[in-house]
Design a protein around this motif. Structure first.
Motif, PDB file in Angstrom:
ATOM      1  N   MET A   1       0.837  -1.193   0.000  1.00 34.51           N
ATOM      2  CA  MET A   1       0.000   0.000   0.000  1.00 34.51           C
ATOM      3  C   MET A   1       0.875   1.248   0.000  1.00 34.51           C
ATOM      4  O   MET A   1       1.839   1.350   0.751  1.00 34.51           O
ATOM      5  N   ARG A   2       0.544   2.184  -0.873  1.00 40.24           N
ATOM      6  CA  ARG A   2       1.280   3.438  -0.926  1.00 40.24           C
ATOM      7  C   ARG A   2       0.498   4.534  -0.200  1.00 40.24           C
ATOM      8  O   ARG A   2      -0.731   4.562  -0.241  1.00 40.24           O
ATOM      9  N   TYR A   3       1.240   5.459   0.420  1.00 43.78           N
ATOM     10  CA  TYR A   3       0.627   6.526   1.191  1.00 43.78           C
ATOM     11  C   TYR A   3       1.038   7.880   0.628  1.00 43.78           C
ATOM     12  O   TYR A   3       2.210   8.122   0.324  1.00 43.78           O
ATOM     13  N   ILE A   4       0.045   8.760   0.480  1.00 44.58           N
ATOM     14  CA  ILE A   4       0.250  10.086  -0.106  1.00 44.58           C
ATOM     15  C   ILE A   4      -0.077  11.144   0.938  1.00 44.58           C
ATOM     16  O   ILE A   4      -1.074  11.024   1.669  1.00 44.58           O
ATOM     17  N   MET A   5       0.728  12.181   0.989  1.00 45.78           N
ATOM     18  CA  MET A   5       0.498  13.278   1.929  1.00 45.78           C
ATOM     19  C   MET A   5       0.254  14.572   1.146  1.00 45.78           C
ATOM     20  O   MET A   5       0.996  14.898   0.220  1.00 45.78           O
ATOM     21  N   GLY A   6      -0.783  15.286   1.532  1.00 50.68           N
ATOM     22  CA  GLY A   6      -1.048  16.614   0.987  1.00 50.68           C
ATOM     23  C   GLY A   6      -0.920  17.641   2.091  1.00 50.68           C
ATOM     24  O   GLY A   6      -1.414  17.422   3.204  1.00 50.68           O
ATOM     25  N   VAL A   7      -0.247  18.755   1.806  1.00 50.60           N
ATOM     26  CA  VAL A   7      -0.053  19.820   2.789  1.00 50.60           C
ATOM     27  C   VAL A   7      -0.559  21.126   2.196  1.00 50.60           C
ATOM     28  O   VAL A   7      -0.048  21.599   1.179  1.00 50.60           O
ATOM     29  N   ASP A   8      -1.570  21.699   2.816  1.00 42.79           N
ATOM     30  CA  ASP A   8      -2.154  22.964   2.368  1.00 42.79           C
ATOM     31  C   ASP A   8      -1.809  24.045   3.385  1.00 42.79           C
ATOM     32  O   ASP A   8      -2.377  24.079   4.480  1.00 42.79           O
ATOM     33  N   GLY A   9      -0.863  24.918   3.029  1.00 43.88           N
ATOM     34  CA  GLY A   9      -0.441  25.967   3.947  1.00 43.88           C
ATOM     35  C   GLY A   9      -0.986  27.314   3.513  1.00 43.88           C
ATOM     36  O   GLY A   9      -0.574  27.853   2.489  1.00 43.88           O
ATOM     37  N   GLY A  10      -1.911  27.856   4.278  1.00 42.22           N
ATOM     38  CA  GLY A  10      -2.541  29.129   3.938  1.00 42.22           C
ATOM     39  C   GLY A  10      -2.296  30.201   4.982  1.00 42.22           C
ATOM     40  O   GLY A  10      -1.510  30.014   5.910  1.00 42.22           O
ATOM     41  N   GLY A  11      -3.000  31.301   4.831  1.00 41.15           N
ATOM     42  CA  GLY A  11      -2.814  32.420   5.740  1.00 41.15           C
ATOM     43  C   GLY A  11      -3.369  32.192   7.124  1.00 41.15           C
ATOM     44  O   GLY A  11      -2.874  32.758   8.103  1.00 41.15           O
ATOM     45  N   SER A  12      -4.399  31.359   7.241  1.00 41.52           N
ATOM     46  CA  SER A  12      -5.017  31.122   8.547  1.00 41.52           C
ATOM     47  C   SER A  12      -4.591  29.812   9.191  1.00 41.52           C
ATOM     48  O   SER A  12      -4.542  29.700  10.415  1.00 41.52           O
ATOM     49  N   LYS A  13      -4.261  28.798   8.367  1.00 39.43           N
ATOM     50  CA  LYS A  13      -3.891  27.500   8.946  1.00 39.43           C
ATOM     51  C   LYS A  13      -3.074  26.687   7.946  1.00 39.43           C
ATOM     52  O   LYS A  13      -3.041  26.993   6.751  1.00 39.43           O
ATOM     53  N   THR A  14      -2.439  25.640   8.477  1.00 39.80           N
ATOM     54  CA  THR A  14      -1.786  24.628   7.648  1.00 39.80           C
ATOM     55  C   THR A  14      -2.479  23.303   7.939  1.00 39.80           C
ATOM     56  O   THR A  14      -2.577  22.885   9.091  1.00 39.80           O
ATOM     57  N   TYR A  15      -2.972  22.675   6.886  1.00 39.59           N
ATOM     58  CA  TYR A  15      -3.757  21.450   7.025  1.00 39.59           C
ATOM     59  C   TYR A  15      -3.054  20.345   6.243  1.00 39.59           C
ATOM     60  O   TYR A  15      -2.813  20.473   5.040  1.00 39.59           O
ATOM     61  N   THR A  16      -2.710  19.272   6.939  1.00 39.76           N
ATOM     62  CA  THR A  16      -2.047  18.127   6.318  1.00 39.76           C
ATOM     63  C   THR A  16      -2.948  16.900   6.394  1.00 39.76           C
ATOM     64  O   THR A  16      -3.559  16.643   7.435  1.00 39.76           O
ATOM     65  N   VAL A  17      -3.022  16.177   5.286  1.00 41.81           N
ATOM     66  CA  VAL A  17      -3.822  14.954   5.226  1.00 41.81           C
ATOM     67  C   VAL A  17      -2.973  13.832   4.633  1.00 41.81           C
ATOM     68  O   VAL A  17      -2.199  14.061   3.694  1.00 41.81           O
ATOM     69  N   ILE A  18      -3.105  12.637   5.185  1.00 47.80           N
ATOM     70  CA  ILE A  18      -2.458  11.441   4.640  1.00 47.80           C
ATOM     71  C   ILE A  18      -3.557  10.469   4.209  1.00 47.80           C
ATOM     72  O   ILE A  18      -4.491  10.194   4.977  1.00 47.80           O
ATOM     73  N   THR A  19      -3.461   9.969   2.985  1.00 50.84           N
ATOM     74  CA  THR A  19      -4.396   8.943   2.524  1.00 50.84           C
ATOM     75  C   THR A  19      -3.598   7.772   1.959  1.00 50.84           C
ATOM     76  O   THR A  19      -2.407   7.899   1.641  1.00 50.84           O
ATOM     77  N   ASP A  20      -4.288   6.628   1.823  1.00 51.30           N
ATOM     78  CA  ASP A  20      -3.669   5.532   1.090  1.00 51.30           C
ATOM     79  C   ASP A  20      -4.035   5.674  -0.388  1.00 51.30           C
ATOM     80  O   ASP A  20      -4.744   6.610  -0.777  1.00 51.30           O
ATOM     81  N   GLU A  21      -3.567   4.760  -1.220  1.00 49.32           N
ATOM     82  CA  GLU A  21      -3.780   4.892  -2.656  1.00 49.32           C
ATOM     83  C   GLU A  21      -5.228   4.683  -3.069  1.00 49.32           C
ATOM     84  O   GLU A  21      -5.607   5.003  -4.208  1.00 49.32           O
ATOM     85  N   ASN A  22      -6.077   4.197  -2.148  1.00 47.51           N
ATOM     86  CA  ASN A  22      -7.501   4.022  -2.421  1.00 47.51           C
ATOM     87  C   ASN A  22      -8.331   5.214  -1.948  1.00 47.51           C
ATOM     88  O   ASN A  22      -9.559   5.186  -2.017  1.00 47.51           O
ATOM     89  N   GLY A  23      -7.647   6.248  -1.438  1.00 48.15           N
ATOM     90  CA  GLY A  23      -8.352   7.447  -1.004  1.00 48.15           C
ATOM     91  C   GLY A  23      -8.859   7.400   0.420  1.00 48.15           C
ATOM     92  O   GLY A  23      -9.597   8.294   0.838  1.00 48.15           O
ATOM     93  N   ASN A  24      -8.463   6.392   1.179  1.00 47.65           N
ATOM     94  CA  ASN A  24      -8.873   6.323   2.590  1.00 47.65           C
ATOM     95  C   ASN A  24      -8.001   7.248   3.428  1.00 47.65           C
ATOM     96  O   ASN A  24      -6.767   7.169   3.365  1.00 47.65           O
TER      97      ASN A  24
END
Length: 327
Positions: A1-24
């Protein structure tokens, strides 16, 4: 299983999400401002790393087990910004990653082939276009002095100004003259203004935009005028991008709207003015307001990078995660 991380850094907050390759969704973390232009590189990196560490907590995963990280950061506008941010991000313990401005990450939310125009309207504003052959153009994103006239911070200041101008009869009567003092804990505009002048207050919180939307929903004409003005301004920015790109390589241009003003407020007056302004010059456009949080645009780009097929089921999951966060 592969894991993907998205990091959204904005003016009010930084939000990080990790999902597997199936979108969970495996983990998520929220920290402070991730825009280095606002708080400096060192503090922005500290917030980014904090959100990453929080996302990893309880997942059982290590840094090395993250297959790919897509950063989408506000403040990544020019080559100089990319150079500064890349040098900083290299110090974080993640191996495979890429960096884009938050607008380009947002485009992927509403455009499956990652082509079209994206308008950002959160605390600030930005407009970016990308053609099928990879040409990228940006209009705005640098503040009021450099031509911007939209975004939550701008709207908050204008809301306060309109309350003052209505109170002293420079504008039509408005319920903002009641709502704004109450927001700050005062009984009248007179008390509020004198308090602010005595303390030399120079700015107001972005939360004033909530009052603006409330007033418009109650039929306040001054609030409606301001929201319509912002919609026109955003439409002008979109037209600028479309004109400067020229040929997108597609028939109908998607215009993807991201940020809290679009995705949560969804004000009718603003959206109608926006669409009308764009269509005066560009008829073949489609407005798209994605359901999912912008951070999932980063995850989708990470999946694209790993050549993972993004199925309708994955999009459905990401939309559900957004609603769960809002609720």
């Amino acid at each position: 299983m592969r894991y993907i991380m998205g990091v959204d850094g904005g003016g009010s907050k930084t939000y990080t999400v990790i999902t597997d390759e199936n979108g969970n969704k495996i983990g998520e973390g929220i920290s402070g401002c991730g825009n280095y232009q606002m708080i400096g590189l060192e503090q922005a990196l500290a917030h980014i790393k904090s959100s990453i560490d929080l996302a990893l907590e309880g997942t059982g995963l290590t840094y090395k087990e993250i297959e790919f990280v897509q950063y989408g950061l506000a403040g990544a506008d020019r080559k100089k910004d990319y150079s500064i941010l890349r040098s900083g991000l290299k110090t974080l313990p993640l191996q495979n990653w890429d960096l884009l401005g938050d607008a380009l990450v947002g485009l992927r939310l509403g455009s499956h082939d990652n082509v079209g125009v994206v308008l950002v309207c959160g605390s600030g504003t930005n407009a970016v276009g990308k053609s099928k052959d990879g040409a990228v153009v940006q209009t705005g994103g640098f503040g009021y002095l450099y031509g911007d006239a939209a975004g939550g911070n701008y709207m908050a200041v204008e809301t306060f100004r309109l309350a003052v101008r209505s109170w002293d009869s420079r504008e039509i009567p408005s319920i903002l003259t009641k709502k704004v003092p109450r927001f700050f804990g005062f009984d009248s505009m007179d008390e509020l203004i004198n308090h602010f002048l005595d303390r030399q207050v120079k700015n107001v919180p972005g939360e004033l935009t909530i009052l603006l939307h409330e007033a418009a929903d109650e039929g306040d004409q001054l609030a409606i005028q301001l929201l319509s003005k912002v919609g026109c301004e955003l439409g002008i920015a979109a037209n600028s991008v479309i004109k400067r790109i020229g040929n997108f390589g597609i028939d109908t241009i998607p215009v993807v709207l991201i940020g809290t003003i679009f995705q949560r407020a969804k004000n009718t007056f603003l959206l109608e003015a926006l669409e009308k302004t764009i269509k005066r010059k560009n008829r073949k456009i489609e407005l798209i307001i994605p359901e999912m949080e912008p951070v999932f645009g980063a995850v989708l780009l990470g999946m694209d990078r790993l050549r993972i097929k993004v199925t309708p089921d994955v999009y459905a999951k990401f939309n559900l995660y957004r609603r769960a966060l809002v609720e």
